[in-house]
Design a protein around this motif. Structure first.
Motif, PDB file in Angstrom:
ATOM      1  N   PRO A 104       0.848  -1.196   0.000  1.00 36.18           N
ATOM      2  CA  PRO A 104       0.000   0.000   0.000  1.00 36.18           C
ATOM      3  C   PRO A 104       0.885   1.248   0.000  1.00 36.18           C
ATOM      4  N   THR A 105       0.469   2.260  -0.758  1.00 35.27           N
ATOM      5  CA  THR A 105       1.258   3.488  -0.844  1.00 35.27           C
ATOM      6  C   THR A 105       0.499   4.714  -0.365  1.00 35.27           C
ATOM      7  N   THR A 106      -0.823   4.674  -0.432  1.00 36.01           N
ATOM      8  CA  THR A 106      -1.627   5.840  -0.084  1.00 36.01           C
ATOM      9  C   THR A 106      -2.874   5.392   0.646  1.00 36.01           C
ATOM     10  N   TYR A 107      -3.260   6.155   1.654  1.00 38.36           N
ATOM     11  CA  TYR A 107      -4.486   5.881   2.404  1.00 38.36           C
ATOM     12  C   TYR A 107      -5.374   7.118   2.398  1.00 38.36           C
ATOM     13  N   LEU A 108      -6.669   6.885   2.289  1.00 37.49           N
ATOM     14  CA  LEU A 108      -7.678   7.933   2.451  1.00 37.49           C
ATOM     15  C   LEU A 108      -8.717   7.388   3.415  1.00 37.49           C
ATOM     16  N   SER A 109      -9.115   8.210   4.376  1.00 40.44           N
ATOM     17  CA  SER A 109     -10.047   7.743   5.398  1.00 40.44           C
ATOM     18  C   SER A 109     -11.185   8.733   5.553  1.00 40.44           C
ATOM     19  N   SER A 110     -12.404   8.202   5.650  1.00 39.44           N
ATOM     20  CA  SER A 110     -13.593   9.025   5.893  1.00 39.44           C
ATOM     21  C   SER A 110     -14.588   8.194   6.685  1.00 39.44           C
ATOM     22  N   GLY A 111     -14.824   8.578   7.927  1.00 42.59           N
ATOM     23  CA  GLY A 111     -15.756   7.830   8.762  1.00 42.59           C
ATOM     24  C   GLY A 111     -15.290   6.405   8.943  1.00 42.59           C
ATOM     25  N   ASP A 112     -16.191   5.444   8.663  1.00 44.05           N
ATOM     26  CA  ASP A 112     -15.813   4.034   8.832  1.00 44.05           C
ATOM     27  C   ASP A 112     -15.220   3.418   7.569  1.00 44.05           C
ATOM     28  N   THR A 113     -14.944   4.247   6.555  1.00 41.97           N
ATOM     29  CA  THR A 113     -14.368   3.768   5.304  1.00 41.97           C
ATOM     30  C   THR A 113     -12.917   4.199   5.172  1.00 41.97           C
ATOM     31  N   VAL A 114     -12.060   3.243   4.813  1.00 43.16           N
ATOM     32  CA  VAL A 114     -10.649   3.520   4.548  1.00 43.16           C
ATOM     33  C   VAL A 114     -10.330   2.945   3.175  1.00 43.16           C
ATOM     34  N   ALA A 115      -9.732   3.772   2.317  1.00 41.54           N
ATOM     35  CA  ALA A 115      -9.270   3.306   1.011  1.00 41.54           C
ATOM     36  C   ALA A 115      -7.752   3.234   1.035  1.00 41.54           C
ATOM     37  N   ALA A 116      -7.220   2.191   0.439  1.00 46.95           N
ATOM     38  CA  ALA A 116      -5.773   2.041   0.310  1.00 46.95           C
ATOM     39  C   ALA A 116      -5.456   1.818  -1.161  1.00 46.95           C
ATOM     40  N   GLN A 117      -4.490   2.563  -1.656  1.00 41.83           N
ATOM     41  CA  GLN A 117      -4.036   2.410  -3.034  1.00 41.83           C
ATOM     42  C   GLN A 117      -2.633   1.835  -2.990  1.00 41.83           C
ATOM     43  N   GLY A 118      -2.312   0.941  -3.932  1.00 39.63           N
ATOM     44  CA  GLY A 118      -0.975   0.367  -3.942  1.00 39.63           C
ATOM     45  C   GLY A 118      -0.776  -0.601  -5.086  1.00 39.63           C
ATOM     46  N   ARG A 119       0.148  -1.559  -4.888  1.00 44.65           N
ATOM     47  CA  ARG A 119       0.490  -2.509  -5.943  1.00 44.65           C
ATOM     48  C   ARG A 119       0.642  -3.913  -5.363  1.00 44.65           C
ATOM     49  N   TYR A 120       0.277  -4.883  -6.207  1.00 47.04           N
ATOM     50  CA  TYR A 120       0.569  -6.287  -5.939  1.00 47.04           C
ATOM     51  C   TYR A 120       1.756  -6.664  -6.823  1.00 47.04           C
ATOM     52  N   THR A 121       2.713  -7.401  -6.272  1.00 42.99           N
ATOM     53  CA  THR A 121       3.786  -7.969  -7.088  1.00 42.99           C
ATOM     54  C   THR A 121       3.942  -9.436  -6.709  1.00 42.99           C
ATOM     55  N   ALA A 122       4.198 -10.251  -7.725  1.00 43.19           N
ATOM     56  CA  ALA A 122       4.326 -11.691  -7.488  1.00 43.19           C
ATOM     57  C   ALA A 122       4.694 -12.398  -8.780  1.00 43.19           C
ATOM     58  N   THR A 123       5.130 -13.644  -8.619  1.00 40.46           N
ATOM     59  CA  THR A 123       5.354 -14.538  -9.758  1.00 40.46           C
ATOM     60  C   THR A 123       4.491 -15.765  -9.554  1.00 40.46           C
ATOM     61  N   ASN A 124       3.733 -16.133 -10.575  1.00 35.17           N
ATOM     62  CA  ASN A 124       2.858 -17.296 -10.484  1.00 35.17           C
ATOM     63  C   ASN A 124       3.694 -18.558 -10.594  1.00 35.17           C
TER      64      ASN A 124
END
Length: 165
Positions: A104-124
């Motif tokens: 996660p790189t960024t968080y936004l919060s309002s009341g009971d809601t929290v948004a997180a923006q970011g990236r998934y990285t992996a190799t299948n």
């Protein structure tokens, strides 16, 4: 859900708005995070550490979890309760992507809601394909526990990575 909050998330995601926010690289002392954001940050730290005991204390027994539409693991949506999420989402991701990382790189919060923006990285493990997909997670937090989750991510990339050529 607050439409203004959703609109703000879209503006941030598109780069049209840069409000004061907490990111993974800023110390908590720079901007005071909301108590609900602190809960979500604890969840991500527990994931990174493989700390199942902490994850269990954060996820509410009445949790309702939705993977993004068309995601490989959306087949069992909604996941009701932590056990369903652990088995149907975390277990399958762990088996398919042993090196799976959520950043996660960024968080936004309002009341009971929290948004997180970011990236998934992996190799299948089955295909050898790598993934570097962005995400936005919406959490509902009540009384210090996560009761709701909605994922948005690049589902086309997920499908491509898990599908043999």
């Amino acid at each position: 859900m607050n439409r203004g909050f959703v609109f703000a998330v879209v503006l941030v995601a598109t780069g049209l708005l840069t409000p004061t926010m907490v990111t993974a690289s800023e110390p908590a002392s720079v901007v005071q995070a909301s108590p609900n954001q602190v809960v979500v940050e604890r969840l991500y730290r527990a994931f990174a550490a493989g700390d199942g005991a902490t994850i269990a204390t954060i996820l509410s027994s009445d949790l309702v979890w939705f993977e993004a539409e068309n995601h490989p693991y959306a087949d069992l949506n909604p996941y009701n309760g932590p056990a369903a999420v652990v088995e149907g989402v975390f277990g399958r991701i762990g088996a398919a992507f042993p090196d799976f990382v959520v950043t996660p790189t960024t968080y936004l919060s309002s009341g009971d809601t929290v948004a997180a923006q970011g990236r998934y990285t992996a190799t299948n493990i089955a295909t050898g394909e790598t993934m570097d997909a962005q995400f936005v997670h919406f959490f509902t937090v009540r009384d210090g526990r996560i009761t709701g989750f909605q994922q948005y991510t690049d589902t086309a990339q997920w499908i491509d990575v898990v599908t043999p050529d």
